[in-house]
Design a protein around this motif. Structure first.
Motif, PDB file in Angstrom:
ATOM      1  N   GLN A 235       0.851  -1.192   0.000  1.00 46.01           N
ATOM      2  CA  GLN A 235       0.000   0.000   0.000  1.00 46.01           C
ATOM      3  C   GLN A 235       0.886   1.241   0.000  1.00 46.01           C
ATOM      4  OE1 GLN A 235      -3.968  -0.722   2.332  1.00 46.01           O
ATOM      5  NE2 GLN A 235      -2.295  -1.173   3.729  1.00 46.01           N
TER       6      GLN A 235
ATOM      7  N   LYS B 120      -1.995  -1.479  -3.824  1.00 53.19           N
ATOM      8  CA  LYS B 120      -2.890  -0.326  -3.793  1.00 53.19           C
ATOM      9  C   LYS B 120      -2.072   0.967  -3.732  1.00 53.19           C
ATOM     10  CE  LYS B 120      -6.555  -2.982  -3.441  1.00 53.19           C
ATOM     11  NZ  LYS B 120      -7.542  -3.109  -4.550  1.00 53.19           N
TER      12      LYS B 120
ATOM     13  N   LEU C  19      -7.210   2.575   1.389  1.00 52.62           N
ATOM     14  CA  LEU C  19      -6.066   1.938   2.025  1.00 52.62           C
ATOM     15  C   LEU C  19      -6.460   1.465   3.416  1.00 52.62           C
ATOM     16  CD1 LEU C  19      -3.286   4.570   1.159  1.00 52.62           C
ATOM     17  CD2 LEU C  19      -3.795   2.457  -0.077  1.00 52.62           C
TER      18      LEU C  19
END
Length: 275
Positions: free
Chosen positions: A77, A103, A148
């Motif tokens: 992330q 992500k 997130l």
């Protein structure tokens, strides 16, 4: 880009640091006012024995290496604040080559950056762009939360942004908010412009401040290594610590012209496991 192509709400006569940076990197997404301001900074730096374009390239190279290595270490992330205009090897492209499905959230407050980023990411469901202002980091974290999982490690990237914040106390407060959002295994990635104390030319630096004072950012500030190191309080600095961007884990170091007296400092800190 000409003034006639400016999106609604954009004053193309006011330089933007994002578009100036795009010009430094050889991009085309900038207006005459951006190019004029950028050329003024390039000239001032050259007269001081430095090279702004090399600084921008060094910053970009560090960012690519840092996020690639974090992805290789298992980070999935990424929150990139002040992302700037899209270029080659953007954060999402680098990390998703290493780990598809990672992500990435991009944050910026420049309308042109947002338009370009949204177009670039139209077909990428793992990457989003949101509007946000680093003067309010808590709002950025809140806006990123739907995309997130902050209960899992996130790498927060703030590259070449803090030197446009002249208030030392505000920068320290912003960084503290971002650090506090990290869980063990999370990372903070920062780059910041600097000038070696013995090489500083007050007249040239004042002229540079004057150029940036007429931009949308309104200011520019240089900070030393100890100040930048302080932004990583409570984190474990990854080797080699706070160093010029071109020296951070560069397996193929090359002599960078015009960076002997200053440039961009870079560092990556990791939130340690609790004991």
């Amino acid at each position: 880009m000409t003034d006639e192509l400016a999106p609604h709400g954009i004053d193309p006569t006011i330089p933007s640091v994002a578009r100036m940076y795009d010009y430094y990197l050889g991009g085309k997404d900038n207006f005459p006012a951006d190019r004029e301001a950028a050329e003024a900074i390039i000239k001032l730096a050259r007269e001081s024995g430095s090279d702004v374009r090399e600084m921008a390239l060094a910053n970009r190279g560090f960012l690519i290496r840092a996020v690639r290595q974090l992805a290789e270490s298992g980070v999935r992330q990424f929150l990139d604040i002040g992302t700037g205009l899209p270029t080659q090897d953007n954060v999402h492209q680098v990390v998703q080559r290493v780990a598809p499905g990672s992500k990435v959230v991009y944050v910026d407050n420049d309308p042109i950056v947002l338009v370009h980023a949204q177009a670039l990411l139209a077909d990428n469901s793992d990457t989003v762009v949101i509007e946000g202002d680093l003067h309010n980091p808590a709002a950025i974290l809140k806006a990123a939360a739907p995309h997130l999982d902050f209960d899992q490690p996130v790498a927060i990237v703030v590259a070449a942004v803090f030197h446009f914040f002249p208030d030392d106390d505000e920068v320290s407060s912003i960084v503290a908010t971002l650090r506090n959002a990290l869980v063990p295994g999370g990372h903070l990635v920062i780059t910041h412009s600097y000038v070696e104390p013995e090489a500083g030319e007050p007249d040239k630096m004042d002229e540079a401040r004057g150029v940036y004072s007429r931009s949308a950012s309104g200011s520019v500030a240089w900070r030393d290594r100890e100040t930048v190191r302080g932004y990583f309080e409570g984190l474990e600095l990854l080797e080699p610590g706070i160093v010029p961007a071109q020296d951070w884990r560069n397996d193929d170091p090359y002599p960078v012209p015009g960076l002997a007296i200053g440039g961009v400092l870079a560092g990556v800190g990791r939130k340690p496991e609790t004991t």
